[in-house]
Scaffold this motif. Structure first.
Motif, PDB file in Angstrom:
ATOM      1  N   TYR A 140     -28.241   3.802 -15.297  1.00  0.00           N
ATOM      2  CA  TYR A 140     -27.648   5.219 -15.248  1.00  0.00           C
ATOM      3  C   TYR A 140     -28.616   6.230 -15.642  1.00  0.00           C
ATOM      4  CZ  TYR A 140     -23.733   1.982 -16.713  1.00  0.00           C
ATOM      5  OH  TYR A 140     -22.903   0.814 -16.671  1.00  0.00           O
ATOM      6  N   VAL A 183     -19.673   2.040 -23.211  1.00  0.00           N
ATOM      7  CA  VAL A 183     -19.885   2.353 -21.608  1.00  0.00           C
ATOM      8  C   VAL A 183     -19.123   1.065 -20.651  1.00  0.00           C
ATOM      9  CG1 VAL A 183     -21.781   2.081 -19.943  1.00  0.00           C
ATOM     10  CG2 VAL A 183     -22.292   3.190 -22.069  1.00  0.00           C
ATOM     11  N   GLU A 187     -16.343   3.283 -18.523  1.00  0.00           N
ATOM     12  CA  GLU A 187     -16.713   3.346 -17.272  1.00  0.00           C
ATOM     13  C   GLU A 187     -15.584   2.824 -16.417  1.00  0.00           C
ATOM     14  OE1 GLU A 187     -20.628   2.366 -14.339  1.00  0.00           O
ATOM     15  OE2 GLU A 187     -20.288   1.224 -16.041  1.00  0.00           O
ATOM     16  N   ILE A 193     -21.027   8.167 -16.469  1.00  0.00           N
ATOM     17  CA  ILE A 193     -22.037   7.541 -17.635  1.00  0.00           C
ATOM     18  C   ILE A 193     -23.506   8.138 -17.083  1.00  0.00           C
ATOM     19  CG2 ILE A 193     -23.100   5.835 -19.173  1.00  0.00           C
ATOM     20  CD1 ILE A 193     -20.110   6.346 -19.694  1.00  0.00           C
TER      21      ILE A 193
END
Length: 781
Positions: A140, A183, A187, A193
């Protein structure tokens, strides 16, 4: 013992040399070597390289370090001249080609150092910047260009949750488990993210306003919001939910579902209903509503609340399973249904994408026209649009209902059905409709195919108005069958104008929305941001207060206005030194340019065009004005255009004419500033209102408030007439000196008055004419 001490000393020396080599490699900065900035262009880099290469070439420079310096210069140019290597260096601090080799060498040296000195292995596996931690955030990682070009535009479709971290950050390690858990959940729901390393991406961290680590922030619609609560799973989830607008999903019950579903005609969107057992709207449904808010309207029904039984019975809803219904033009029956025990993002997106448009959507904007009727890419990708041009009606009329039923029965993927309100899109409709009285106030059907994005289409309109009868349907069906075999049936060709955006908010609403967003940003910044972020706002406020206070003080203690009113400046004090005037045009504009047009554009100077053509004329521009009367208008305009045609290539000159019959007082007020200091004889005699000013030409500089004067003279006085702004009274009383007034043209032809105008224009562009200054431009009544 001595041997052992000597061995240890040599080991320390070797390690020191290796560390110095590593530091020197890390300290290599190609921008500093070439002496250019990070924003330098390729031309600047190449220029700097050539200069330094000539200076430090070993064959020309006898300095002992010239060879090493030349190698550094060559290496720096090799990195910066290659865009890929330069980008890698800007992002990672390395050009990229030997990054892996250098990393292996550093690991080998470090491991060799570790083995020789017998440090505890746990020290080298301290969790800072470890491989396990990097593997979580590496996916990310954001860079500045990626953030600007991808994240910000994508934030208008989904919110982003971004963490700002750095090395040697104890708090970053502390929140790592919570961050990883959040996350994985968000996501999967469709939240973007991102991770920003403040040590490597200082520019991006500063751009986001993150001055400490760790920092967690959200981005939606390009706007940055900071997270200020404890880093726990529930708080982060609520933070992402708070980023979304509050009016995305409407709560629907038995009392308002008919109104909600009937809004398709006004909003021109399908309507979506989610039936679920949760008392609050699921986050995945809110995220879907945000992503597709421009195409559909979303509602939520809590099946366990009183007032939902009627809807569940009418639409046969299974209350134990999440159910999504899509309604289009018919509110009694859903156009599509989806049932699932757990809503998955991919499944929901596919379902919504298939139902983004109505069966016969109304063309309300050019963007919607591009999406519904795309441009033909190839012969195999033909897309035809069947357009119903119909008058606007509050209720569904028979022609539209018949058109809608025909669209519902259509099975061809290459045909899209749309309709247009001919009253709202008049230019679009008039292009497709035949010029016949038979179509006045009635509906018509056109079949078109777009050929390019500039508006070029081929089309054909049915010969008779569309009434919705069975014969009309049969004719349209037969035409579509023939069109599938022979595309040449679309024989007409036209260029369609852009559609007016019918649903765009008015300017006042847009301004109010922008003002409210700005005030909310200031309020949040005032309470949640640090003083470093507040400094620009505080500086702006104090600057405004200082300027306001200074203005009040100056006005309170200044009496310049009173003195100016009590002692008006004498007109004789206007500077009249022609020899010291500076040229008002550059050499480029003073040279005669080739005219760009085959005609001279001369506009009339009236009270409407007075401000734009004179008072607010741009600096460096002049307006050349011809004085004429109604009787001499045609002859003088022809001669004026002939004389100034060669000067129309200059963009600094504008040409106008002034009617003497309408604005004599304005002209005489200006001419007073062009008289001699001596008193004018017979100024108010009986012939004062009969003076002939036709043929006079004034070059007006609106910015600097001065003018130059051209006066038509007799042949004996032509030398003085070429721009000499001197003895105006001699010209004013020229007719009187010969014993007759100057009201008529006399024996001389009218066109002869402007015979020397071209020479005067040349002197005007040279800047050698005398200038007459005025305090301000008078009103043109």
């Amino acid at each position: 013992m001595e041997v052992k001490k000597l061995s240890i000393s040599w080991q320390f020396l070797i390690v020191l040399v290796l560390i110095l080599q590593i530091l020197s490699a890390l300290d290599f900065d190609p921008y500093r070597v070439l002496g250019v900035t990070r924003t330098a262009s390729q031309a600047d880099i190449k220029k700097a390289y050539k200069k330094l290469a000539r200076e430090w070439h070993p064959d020309k420079n006898r300095d002992p370090g010239a060879a090493d310096k030349f190698i550094q210069i060559s290496k720096a140019y090799e990195i910066l001249s290659n865009e890929e290597k330069r980008s890698n260096y800007d992002h990672y601090g390395d050009a990229g080609e030997n990054q892996g080799y250098q990393q292996q060498q550093r690991e080998y040296r470090f491991r060799h150092f570790h083995e020789n000195f017998y440090f505890d292995e746990s020290f080298f596996h301290f969790p800072f910047n470890s491989e396990r931690r990097d593997s979580i955030d590496e996916k990310y990682l954001l860079h500045f260009s990626h953030y600007v070009n991808e994240v910000v535009p994508d934030s208008f479709r989904k919110p982003y949750l971004i963490k700002v971290t750095s090395d040697w950050c104890f708090s970053c390690i502390h929140i790592e488990p919570v961050w990883k858990e959040v996350v994985q959940e968000l996501e999967g729901l469709g939240v973007g993210i991102g991770v920003v390393h403040a040590g490597y991406e200082r520019r991006l961290a500063h751009h986001l306003g993150a001055h400490s680590t760790p920092s967690i922030l959200g981005i939606i619609n390009g706007k940055v919001s900071f997270f200020h609560n404890a880093v726990v799973h529930e708080n982060l989830r609520q933070f992402v939910e708070s980023l979304l607008p509050g009016n995305l999903v409407e709560k629907v019950t038995n009392k308002n579902y008919v109104r909600f579903l009937s809004g398709w005609q006004q909003e021109n969107k399908p309507h979506v209903l989610l039936f679920d057992q949760a008392p609050s709207v699921p986050l995945i449904y809110k995220l879907t509503a945000f992503a597709y808010r421009d195409y559909l309207s979303f509602g939520y029904v809590f099946v366990r609340v009183r007032g939902a039984e009627e809807m569940t019975r009418q639409y046969n809803i299974n209350v134990y399973v999440s159910t999504i219904l899509v309604f289009k033009e018919h509110i009694n029956k859903p156009a599509d249904v989806m049932q699932a025990r757990g809503l998955k993002k991919q499944v929901v997106d596919n379902f919504i994408t298939q139902n983004k448009y109505l069966l016969a959507a109304r063309l309300t904007s050019q963007k919607l026209f591009h999406e519904l009727c795309p441009v033909k890419r190839s012969h195999r990708q033909r897309k035809y649009c069947v357009v119903l041009l119909t008058p606007e009606a509050t209720k569904l009329n028979k022609p539209f209902e018949a058109f809608l039923s025909f669209a519902l029965a259509n099975t061809q993927d290459t045909v899209r059905f749309v309709h247009v309100y001919s009253g709202r899109q008049q230019e679009f409709s008039s292009t497709l409709l035949p010029h016949s009285e038979a179509f006045q106030g009635k509906s018509a059907v056109s079949i078109l195919e777009r050929r390019n994005t500039a508006g070029r289409v081929v089309y054909r309109t049915l010969e008779d108005p569309w009434t919705g009868s069975e014969s009309d349907k049969f004719i349209l069906l037969g035409f579509l069958d023939q069109l599938r075999k022979d595309p040449g049936l679309l024989a007409s060709e036209a260029v369609l104008p852009d559609l007016t955006d019918e649903l765009a908010p008015v300017f006042l609403l847009r301004w109010l929305y922008s003002a409210s967003d700005y005030l909310s940003d200031c309020w949040e910044t005032m309470f949640h941001s640090n003083w470093r972020e507040m400094m620009p706002l505080l500086s702006l406020i104090f600057s405004a207060l200082f300027i306001l206070f200074g203005t009040v003080i100056v006005q309170a203690f200044s009496d310049s206005n009173d003195e100016r009113e009590s002692h008006p400046p004498d007109k004789e004090e206007v500077p009249e030194k022609a020899g010291k005037t500076e040229p008002s045009f550059t050499k480029e504009s003073s040279s005669s340019k080739v005219p760009k047009k085959g005609f001279v554009e001369v506009t009339e100077l009236t009270d409407v065009t007075y401000t734009s053509n004179l008072v607010r004329l741009r600096p460096g521009h002049m307006n050349v004005v011809l004085i004429l009367s109604n009787s001499t208008r045609s002859a003088l305009l022809q001669k004026f255009a002939f004389e100034v045609y060669t000067f129309t290539g200059s963009s600094c000159l504008h040409f106008s004419f002034l009617s003497l019959d309408k604005h004599r007082e304005w002209l005489e007020y200006l001419l007073e500033f062009a008289q001699d200091a001596a008193p004018i004889p017979n100024q108010y005699d009986k012939h004062f209102m009969e003076r002939d000013y036709t043929g006079y030409v004034l070059a007006l500089n609106g910015h600097k408030k001065y003018f130059c004067l051209f006066k038509p003279q007799k042949t004996v006085e032509e030398e003085e007439a070429m721009g000499s702004c001197g003895d105006l009274d001699a010209a004013l009383h020229l007719g009187e000196a010969r014993g007759k007034p100057s009201s008529g043209p006399g024996p001389r032809p009218l066109k002869g008055k402007l015979s020397k105008l071209s020479l005067w224009m040349e002197r005007l562009l040279e800047g050698s004419l005398q200038r007459f200054y005025i305090p301000s431009w008078p009103e043109l009544d």
